[in-house]
Design a protein around this motif. Structure first.
Motif, PDB file in Angstrom:
ATOM      1  N   UNK A 107      58.484  71.536  10.891  1.00  8.58           N
ATOM      2  CA  UNK A 107      59.358  72.264   9.962  1.00  8.58           C
ATOM      3  C   UNK A 107      59.881  73.549  10.604  1.00  8.58           C
ATOM      4  N   UNK A 108      59.069  74.210  11.385  1.00 10.28           N
ATOM      5  CA  UNK A 108      59.509  75.429  12.059  1.00 10.28           C
ATOM      6  C   UNK A 108      60.597  75.125  13.085  1.00 10.28           C
ATOM      7  N   UNK A 109      60.459  74.026  13.814  1.00  9.19           N
ATOM      8  CA  UNK A 109      61.468  73.665  14.812  1.00  9.19           C
ATOM      9  C   UNK A 109      62.795  73.299  14.138  1.00  9.19           C
ATOM     10  N   UNK A 110      62.708  72.562  13.011  1.00  8.08           N
ATOM     11  CA  UNK A 110      63.926  72.196  12.285  1.00  8.08           C
ATOM     12  C   UNK A 110      64.664  73.431  11.786  1.00  8.08           C
ATOM     13  N   UNK A 111      63.904  74.376  11.281  1.00 10.53           N
ATOM     14  CA  UNK A 111      64.556  75.573  10.761  1.00 10.53           C
ATOM     15  C   UNK A 111      65.153  76.408  11.897  1.00 10.53           C
ATOM     16  N   UNK A 112      64.447  76.429  13.021  1.00  9.90           N
ATOM     17  CA  UNK A 112      64.963  77.192  14.150  1.00  9.90           C
ATOM     18  C   UNK A 112      66.305  76.637  14.641  1.00  9.90           C
ATOM     19  N   UNK A 113      66.515  75.330  14.567  1.00  8.17           N
ATOM     20  CA  UNK A 113      67.785  74.750  14.993  1.00  8.17           C
ATOM     21  C   UNK A 113      68.914  75.068  14.012  1.00  8.17           C
ATOM     22  N   UNK A 114      68.554  75.254  12.744  1.00 10.46           N
ATOM     23  CA  UNK A 114      69.578  75.482  11.740  1.00 10.46           C
ATOM     24  C   UNK A 114      69.992  76.942  11.615  1.00 10.46           C
ATOM     25  N   UNK A 169      70.322  74.487   4.688  1.00 12.50           N
ATOM     26  CA  UNK A 169      69.433  75.494   5.293  1.00 12.50           C
ATOM     27  C   UNK A 169      68.258  75.859   4.368  1.00 12.50           C
ATOM     28  N   UNK A 170      68.575  75.970   3.090  1.00 12.45           N
ATOM     29  CA  UNK A 170      67.509  76.286   2.122  1.00 12.45           C
ATOM     30  C   UNK A 170      66.489  75.154   2.039  1.00 12.45           C
ATOM     31  N   UNK A 173      65.551  73.196   4.451  1.00 15.19           N
ATOM     32  CA  UNK A 173      64.676  73.283   5.632  1.00 15.19           C
ATOM     33  C   UNK A 173      63.642  74.409   5.473  1.00 15.19           C
ATOM     34  N   UNK A 174      64.086  75.507   4.849  1.00 13.56           N
ATOM     35  CA  UNK A 174      63.154  76.609   4.636  1.00 13.56           C
ATOM     36  C   UNK A 174      62.056  76.209   3.654  1.00 13.56           C
ATOM     37  N   UNK A 175      62.440  75.479   2.604  1.00 15.67           N
ATOM     38  CA  UNK A 175      61.450  75.013   1.621  1.00 15.67           C
ATOM     39  C   UNK A 175      60.482  74.013   2.260  1.00 15.67           C
ATOM     40  N   UNK A 176      60.994  73.176   3.143  1.00 15.88           N
ATOM     41  CA  UNK A 176      60.116  72.200   3.822  1.00 15.88           C
ATOM     42  C   UNK A 176      59.083  72.913   4.672  1.00 15.88           C
ATOM     43  N   UNK A 177      59.461  74.005   5.316  1.00 11.98           N
ATOM     44  CA  UNK A 177      58.506  74.774   6.123  1.00 11.98           C
ATOM     45  C   UNK A 177      57.429  75.409   5.231  1.00 11.98           C
TER      46      UNK A 177
END
Length: 434
Positions: A140-147, A161-162, A164-168
């Motif tokens: 989840x951190x890697x996904x958010x970092x790409x976005x 984007x939101x 991905x943040x919720x998934x983290x």
């Protein structure tokens, strides 16, 4: 039928005189000692002057008002200062007992071992779940970092984007949950080794090796801490009221001030069942403020040092509270007090050396002597020894100072264990009643 006088033998006949002498001889020899004793008695009764017996010698003590130490005595029972039940926190098969029953152990000492196999498996499974949760967090951190740079260029929508943040955040929460479950599994594994919660003496093991331990049947043994040891006892309501009145009137002085736990500064000694005195002195550490509805008395507790473990929980003992005193009080030796039909009396020796019975009231026992609250005044002479020779009211006696006998060096015997004082003669009791 009558016998003719001529047929009866004459009293002057030699044969008759011989029979008479043989028949009277035993009576003459028997009467001789009695005559000698009577002569000796009459000679002894005739005194050196006036023909009367001299006054009998008796031992007397002159009482004086002074401060007397007082011991308050109660029945008590010992108990451990800390008593705890050792129970298993997890269910399982009891593999082995690791201590000797009745041994002294320290806090943290292993006592029992429960089969840990199932709990080791649970720990491994929980740790694996932690690893999975950690991997999801990393993803989840890697996904958010790409976005992050894409949302800055508005290449993606804000919703994406939101999400991905919720998934983290959800992954991080799942990781914490998995970590908590792993910690619980490790605790349960640690609980398979049952340790002593306190230092003390162990009891018997309630379960043998191979037994099943369940949540509803988890008691394994007990531990009692006996140094220091507690002594629980009760003070009756009447005793406490009398003591309170005496303190208020100045008849009784108690040590110290009342502390936060309700106790006073009494020193505490313990008398064992064989009558011996326990060598160490303790202190009163608790006194209840309310009456126990079961016993109708006030509960109290003393703390006694017990480093060698000679006192065991459950013993019945006599509790002796020391430190109190009676100022300006009068005491008489135990032997001076006589039981009479009218109660307790003593014999006073008047200034003209005559006996006078006097009823007395007693309250307490101190160092082998009774505390007299009524009936005797300072300066009175009290008869202590010589009751066999002098016990009639008005009898003239020869008083000599009383000397207490303490050849064995032991303290005087308490009234409960001492011989019963001699009963007063009927004439003395009636005179005392008058």
């Amino acid at each position: 039928m009558s016998i003719a006088p001529s047929s009866a033998p004459s009293t002057d006949h030699p044969h008759v005189r011989s029979l008479r002498r043989r028949w009277m001889a035993p009576f003459l020899f028997a009467a001789l000692p009695l005559a000698l004793v009577a002569c000796g008695k009459s000679a002894s009764q005739a005194g050196p002057a006036g023909g009367q017996m001299p006054p009998p010698e008796v031992s007397v003590v002159t009482v004086q008002a002074q401060s007397h130490s007082v011991e308050l005595e109660y029945v008590g029972q010992t108990a451990g200062s800390r008593e705890t039940e050792v129970r298993a926190r997890v269910a399982g098969i009891l593999n082995k007992r690791l201590f000797e029953e009745g041994a002294t152990v320290k806090a943290g000492t292993p006592l029992f071992q429960i089969d840990p196999s199932n709990f080791q498996t649970q720990v491994a499974s929980a740790e694996a779940n932690v690893a999975v949760a950690q991997a999801k967090v990393n993803q989840a951190r890697r996904d958010q970092a790409r976005l992050v740079p894409l949302i800055a260029e508005k290449a993606i929508s804000q919703k994406e984007f939101d999400d991905s943040k919720s998934a983290l955040e959800s992954a991080e929460a799942s990781l914490k949950q998995a970590q908590a479950q792993a910690n619980e599994a490790r605790l349960n594994l640690g609980y398979t080794k049952v340790v002593a919660p306190i230092s003390g003496t162990t009891g018997t093991a309630s379960k043998s090796d191979g037994s099943l331990v369940t949540a509803s049947d988890s008691l394994l043994t007990t531990i009692v801490q006996t140094n220091p040891i507690y002594v629980n006892f009760s003070i009756s309501e009447s005793d406490l009221l009398r003591m309170t009145k005496q303190v208020s009137s100045g008849q009784l002085a108690v040590p110290g001030q009342r502390s936060a736990n309700g106790s006073l500064g009494f020193s505490v000694n313990v008398k064992l069942a064989d009558g011996s005195l326990y060598p160490r002195t303790g202190k009163l550490n608790f006194a209840s403020e309310k009456v126990n509805p079961t016993t109708g008395s006030f509960d109290a507790r003393a703390e006694i040092p017990n480093p060698d473990g000679s006192l065991r929980p459950g013993q019945f003992v006599r509790v002796l509270l020391g430190g109190a005193s009676r100022p300006n009080s009068i005491s008489v030796p135990q032997r001076a007090v006589i039981d009479s039909p009218m109660g307790k009396i003593v014999f006073l020796v008047t200034p003209d050396n005559k006996l006078a019975p006097r009823p007395v009231e007693l309250d307490g026992w101190t160092k082998g002597e009774w505390i007299v609250t009524k009936g005797v005044q300072s300066g009175d002479r009290v008869l202590v020894e010589g009751f066999i020779k002098a016990h009639e009211p008005g009898m003239t006696v020869k008083p000599v100072p009383y000397v207490a006998k303490a050849a064995d060096g032991k303290p005087p015997v308490a009234p409960a264990a001492a011989e019963k004082p001699p009963a007063a003669p009927a004439s003395a009791a009636s005179a005392a009643a008058k």
